[in-house]
Motif scaffolding. Sequence first.
Motif, PDB file in Angstrom:
ATOM      1  N   SER A  99       0.826  -1.208   0.000  1.00 31.83           N
ATOM      2  CA  SER A  99       0.000   0.000   0.000  1.00 31.83           C
ATOM      3  C   SER A  99       0.860   1.258   0.000  1.00 31.83           C
ATOM      4  N   GLU A 100       1.977   1.216   0.711  1.00 25.66           N
ATOM      5  CA  GLU A 100       2.900   2.360   0.693  1.00 25.66           C
ATOM      6  C   GLU A 100       3.434   2.602  -0.714  1.00 25.66           C
ATOM      7  N   GLN A 101       3.650   1.525  -1.454  1.00 25.63           N
ATOM      8  CA  GLN A 101       4.126   1.674  -2.832  1.00 25.63           C
ATOM      9  C   GLN A 101       3.054   2.272  -3.742  1.00 25.63           C
ATOM     10  N   VAL A 102       1.794   1.997  -3.443  1.00 26.68           N
ATOM     11  CA  VAL A 102       0.703   2.621  -4.207  1.00 26.68           C
ATOM     12  C   VAL A 102       0.757   4.143  -4.047  1.00 26.68           C
ATOM     13  N   ILE A 103       0.932   4.588  -2.825  1.00 26.09           N
ATOM     14  CA  ILE A 103       0.991   6.037  -2.566  1.00 26.09           C
ATOM     15  C   ILE A 103       2.229   6.631  -3.234  1.00 26.09           C
ATOM     16  N   TYR A 104       3.323   5.895  -3.236  1.00 27.26           N
ATOM     17  CA  TYR A 104       4.533   6.359  -3.928  1.00 27.26           C
ATOM     18  C   TYR A 104       4.269   6.517  -5.420  1.00 27.26           C
ATOM     19  N   MET A 105       3.585   5.549  -6.021  1.00 25.94           N
ATOM     20  CA  MET A 105       3.267   5.647  -7.450  1.00 25.94           C
ATOM     21  C   MET A 105       2.403   6.860  -7.762  1.00 25.94           C
ATOM     22  N   VAL A 106       1.352   7.018  -6.972  1.00 28.12           N
ATOM     23  CA  VAL A 106       0.350   8.052  -7.270  1.00 28.12           C
ATOM     24  C   VAL A 106       0.859   9.446  -6.925  1.00 28.12           C
ATOM     25  N   LYS A 107       1.517   9.572  -5.767  1.00 33.44           N
ATOM     26  CA  LYS A 107       1.906  10.894  -5.269  1.00 33.44           C
ATOM     27  C   LYS A 107       3.402  11.183  -5.353  1.00 33.44           C
ATOM     28  N   GLY A 108       4.197  10.157  -5.625  1.00 28.21           N
ATOM     29  CA  GLY A 108       5.636  10.374  -5.666  1.00 28.21           C
ATOM     30  C   GLY A 108       6.242  10.589  -4.297  1.00 28.21           C
ATOM     31  N   LEU A 109       5.588  10.097  -3.257  1.00 28.60           N
ATOM     32  CA  LEU A 109       6.020  10.322  -1.883  1.00 28.60           C
ATOM     33  C   LEU A 109       6.394   9.008  -1.207  1.00 28.60           C
ATOM     34  N   ASP A 110       7.484   9.032  -0.465  1.00 30.16           N
ATOM     35  CA  ASP A 110       7.884   7.889   0.346  1.00 30.16           C
ATOM     36  C   ASP A 110       7.237   8.069   1.711  1.00 30.16           C
ATOM     37  N   VAL A 111       6.219   7.258   2.013  1.00 23.62           N
ATOM     38  CA  VAL A 111       5.463   7.432   3.258  1.00 23.62           C
ATOM     39  C   VAL A 111       5.840   6.393   4.314  1.00 23.62           C
ATOM     40  N   ARG A 112       6.939   5.695   4.106  1.00 22.99           N
ATOM     41  CA  ARG A 112       7.408   4.775   5.142  1.00 22.99           C
ATOM     42  C   ARG A 112       7.778   5.582   6.387  1.00 22.99           C
ATOM     43  N   HIS A 113       7.467   5.043   7.537  1.00 22.72           N
ATOM     44  CA  HIS A 113       7.790   5.680   8.817  1.00 22.72           C
ATOM     45  C   HIS A 113       7.128   7.054   8.952  1.00 22.72           C
ATOM     46  N   THR A 114       5.961   7.194   8.340  1.00 20.70           N
ATOM     47  CA  THR A 114       5.222   8.453   8.380  1.00 20.70           C
ATOM     48  C   THR A 114       3.888   8.231   9.076  1.00 20.70           C
ATOM     49  N   SER A 115       3.454   9.190   9.875  1.00 15.81           N
ATOM     50  CA  SER A 115       2.191   9.040  10.605  1.00 15.81           C
ATOM     51  C   SER A 115       1.011   9.038   9.640  1.00 15.81           C
ATOM     52  N   PHE A 116      -0.094   8.418  10.078  1.00 17.45           N
ATOM     53  CA  PHE A 116      -1.295   8.384   9.247  1.00 17.45           C
ATOM     54  C   PHE A 116      -1.782   9.800   8.942  1.00 17.45           C
ATOM     55  N   GLU A 117      -1.670  10.689   9.908  1.00 19.22           N
ATOM     56  CA  GLU A 117      -2.139  12.064   9.712  1.00 19.22           C
ATOM     57  C   GLU A 117      -1.362  12.748   8.593  1.00 19.22           C
ATOM     58  N   GLU A 118      -0.029  12.545   8.577  1.00 18.31           N
ATOM     59  CA  GLU A 118       0.790  13.147   7.535  1.00 18.31           C
ATOM     60  C   GLU A 118       0.475  12.538   6.171  1.00 18.31           C
ATOM     61  N   VAL A 119       0.299  11.218   6.122  1.00 16.94           N
ATOM     62  CA  VAL A 119      -0.023  10.557   4.855  1.00 16.94           C
ATOM     63  C   VAL A 119      -1.348  11.082   4.309  1.00 16.94           C
ATOM     64  N   GLU A 120      -2.345  11.181   5.189  1.00 22.12           N
ATOM     65  CA  GLU A 120      -3.672  11.677   4.769  1.00 22.12           C
ATOM     66  C   GLU A 120      -3.570  13.088   4.231  1.00 22.12           C
ATOM     67  N   LYS A 121      -2.751  13.906   4.855  1.00 26.13           N
ATOM     68  CA  LYS A 121      -2.586  15.296   4.426  1.00 26.13           C
ATOM     69  C   LYS A 121      -2.014  15.339   3.013  1.00 26.13           C
ATOM     70  N   HIS A 122      -1.014  14.492   2.743  1.00 21.53           N
ATOM     71  CA  HIS A 122      -0.418  14.471   1.410  1.00 21.53           C
ATOM     72  C   HIS A 122      -1.387  13.951   0.359  1.00 21.53           C
TER      73      HIS A 122
END
Length: 238
Positions: free
Chosen positions: A212-235
């Motif tokens: 799932s983290e790789q999906v967000i990387y594909m779509v948003k270009g963001l590495d969300v590993r070790h990132t809080s849910f709140e920060e991921v949702e914001k991005h």
Amino acid sequence: MPNSPVLNHHISSQFNEDLQDVNTKFMTMGGLVEQQVANAIHALLDTDANLAVDVQFKDNVVNQLEREIDEALTLILARRHPAAIDLRMVIAMSKANTDLERIGDEAAKIARIAQSLCEDGESPRGYMETRHIGNQVRVMIHDALDAFARLDAEQALRVMMADADIDREYQSATRTLMTYMIEDPRHIARVINVMWVLRSLERIGDHARNISEQVIYMVKGLDVRHTSFEEVEKHIQK
């Protein structure tokens, strides 16, 4: 699987075909791995030794698909020199391919334990927790693959959040079984096997989260590993 919009915009029709072929193989592997987990859990809960053996045998198919996908992605990088979202897709699929193979390994571990426990002919303590957590991780795998197929970052985030629930339930189940073993040492060996199953299920949840983290990387270009849910949702909502 519906064609992803990211696979249909290249000048090179051969590039389109290469991406589509490897994407199709990736989703085929995903479906097989999802079934492997379901069958391993069924083999354990239904004391089905034949199904347990079948899961272990089919792990070879999962391993072969992993090798084929790796080779195809390497050829795409060498021949097509993808950029932007195409490069992210290749990188993400390569990492997710590894996670799928590791899910297959965990399913095979569960199947080996199921085969061993089948010889006892009795359901040991912990099967209720195994059924519950097993059902949850099966849904996680399905939803993670669906998010990957549809490039759905919001669903990917929901899978990541579900992994936090799995971790809490795993810890609770482990404490319960530890207490049971202290109170009744006669069944320690069998209960420890069930604890190994729960550990494998928890790891499967981790791998679904990684996908799932790789999906967000594909779509948003963001590495969300070790990132809080709140920060991921914001991005995601940007």
